[in-house]
Design a protein around this motif. Structure first.
Motif, mmCIF file in Angstrom:
data_model
loop_
_atom_site.group_PDB
_atom_site.id
_atom_site.type_symbol
_atom_site.label_atom_id
_atom_site.label_comp_id
_atom_site.label_asym_id
_atom_site.label_seq_id
_atom_site.Cartn_x
_atom_site.Cartn_y
_atom_site.Cartn_z
ATOM 1 N N SER A 82 0.827 -1.206 0.000
ATOM 2 C CA SER A 82 0.000 0.000 0.000
ATOM 3 C C SER A 82 0.865 1.260 0.000
ATOM 4 O O SER A 82 0.615 2.204 -0.751
ATOM 5 C CB SER A 82 -0.928 0.004 1.217
ATOM 6 O OG SER A 82 -1.738 -1.141 1.233
ATOM 7 N N SER A 115 -13.054 1.823 0.441
ATOM 8 C CA SER A 115 -13.148 0.421 0.836
ATOM 9 C C SER A 115 -13.202 0.356 2.353
ATOM 10 O O SER A 115 -12.920 1.341 3.039
ATOM 11 C CB SER A 115 -11.955 -0.356 0.288
ATOM 12 O OG SER A 115 -11.996 -1.697 0.728
ATOM 13 N N ILE A 120 -6.335 -1.391 1.876
ATOM 14 C CA ILE A 120 -6.898 -1.591 0.546
ATOM 15 C C ILE A 120 -7.292 -0.241 -0.058
ATOM 16 O O ILE A 120 -7.129 -0.016 -1.260
ATOM 17 C CB ILE A 120 -8.112 -2.545 0.615
ATOM 18 C CG1 ILE A 120 -7.649 -3.945 1.023
ATOM 19 C CG2 ILE A 120 -8.832 -2.600 -0.723
ATOM 20 C CD1 ILE A 120 -8.753 -4.957 1.175
ATOM 21 N N ASP A 123 -4.163 1.229 -1.297
ATOM 22 C CA ASP A 123 -3.759 0.504 -2.491
ATOM 23 C C ASP A 123 -4.555 0.979 -3.707
ATOM 24 O O ASP A 123 -3.990 1.268 -4.770
ATOM 25 C CB ASP A 123 -3.974 -0.993 -2.277
ATOM 26 C CG ASP A 123 -3.222 -1.836 -3.287
ATOM 27 O OD1 ASP A 123 -2.267 -1.317 -3.896
ATOM 28 O OD2 ASP A 123 -3.591 -3.002 -3.468
ATOM 29 N N GLY A 161 -8.007 -6.733 -6.270
ATOM 30 C CA GLY A 161 -8.093 -6.184 -4.920
ATOM 31 C C GLY A 161 -9.433 -6.453 -4.272
ATOM 32 O O GLY A 161 -9.506 -6.833 -3.100
ATOM 33 N N ALA A 165 -10.365 -8.790 -0.995
ATOM 34 C CA ALA A 165 -11.036 -8.202 0.164
ATOM 35 C C ALA A 165 -12.359 -8.881 0.487
ATOM 36 O O ALA A 165 -12.738 -8.987 1.658
ATOM 37 C CB ALA A 165 -11.267 -6.710 -0.084
#
Length: 216
Positions: A82, A115, A120, A123, A161, A165
């Motif tokens: 990240s 998110s 995340i 990222d 991603g 998740a």
């Protein structure tokens, strides 16, 4: 129990290699074109992200081979990734910003993806920043094919991603799907770096030739 295998871990190194080569190409191409602070940020970002991928691949290989469950490697992966992706993205956005750029570049609006997981989020923001920066850079040197590759890279990375998740990432078939996506994405990233590097180097060669002719 995680459904990792030794082959799965070794396959993960492919995307790490693609990403690392792309990083080297961008770094070696841009170091004469940008300010030192952005060059350091870009270099650090590629080092963080590359090492994060190496940690994840090594963890899978060690776990899959039955040697050990070195959880530290798995834990630092998302943190380093990240941070690295954000550093890369921010450096590309800054060097292509109208106030700091060295190129004639079209502008693009910033996008933020939300998110539930902080890392995340970082990222995704970093990936979007990479897309904006490299898209501007590609247009500035008339490397339109690179835009297609970097667009594919960002779309696939975002999909991977979300899969990581929202879906059980430790399942074997999910892991293989995400690895295929990651490998495809990093290959596209590599291709965008090659195309942009060739364009910049060819433009530099033209400028040098013109300067030599003027001196003669």
């Amino acid at each position: 129990m995680k459904e990792f295998s030794l082959i799965m871990g070794l396959t993960d190194y492919i995307s790490v290699i693609f990403f690392s080569i792309a990083g080297k190409i961008f770094i070696s191409t841009m170091y004469k074109e940008i300010k030192l602070k952005y060059f350091v940020m870009m270099t650090g970002g590629f080092l963080f992200a590359g090492f994060a991928g190496f940690c994840k691949a090594t963890y899978k290989a060690l776990y899959g081979s039955g040697l050990c469950d070195f959880q530290v490697l798995n834990n630092v992966h998302m943190i380093l990734l990240s941070i690295g992706i954000c550093m890369i993205g921010f450096s590309f956005v800054r060097i292509t910003n109208p106030k700091t750029r060295s190129f004639n570049i079209y502008s693009a609006p910033p996008v933020v993806i939300v998110s539930n997981t902080p890392f995340i989020v970082l990222d995704f923001i970093g990936i979007i920043a990479i897309f904006i920066g490299i898209k501007r850079l590609a247009f500035s040197v008339n490397a339109k094919k690179a835009v297609l590759f970097i667009s594919g890279f960002c779309i696939i990375e975002i999909i991977a991603g979300f899969m990581g998740a929202l879906i059980d990432f430790e399942k074997s078939h999910i892991n293989w799907i995400t690895q295929i996506l990651q490998t495809t994405a990093t290959f596209m990233f590599l291709m965008s770096s090659v195309i942009i590097s060739k364009k910049i180097n060819s433009e530099d060669a033209k400028v040098t030739t013109k300067q030599q002719k003027a001196l003669d």
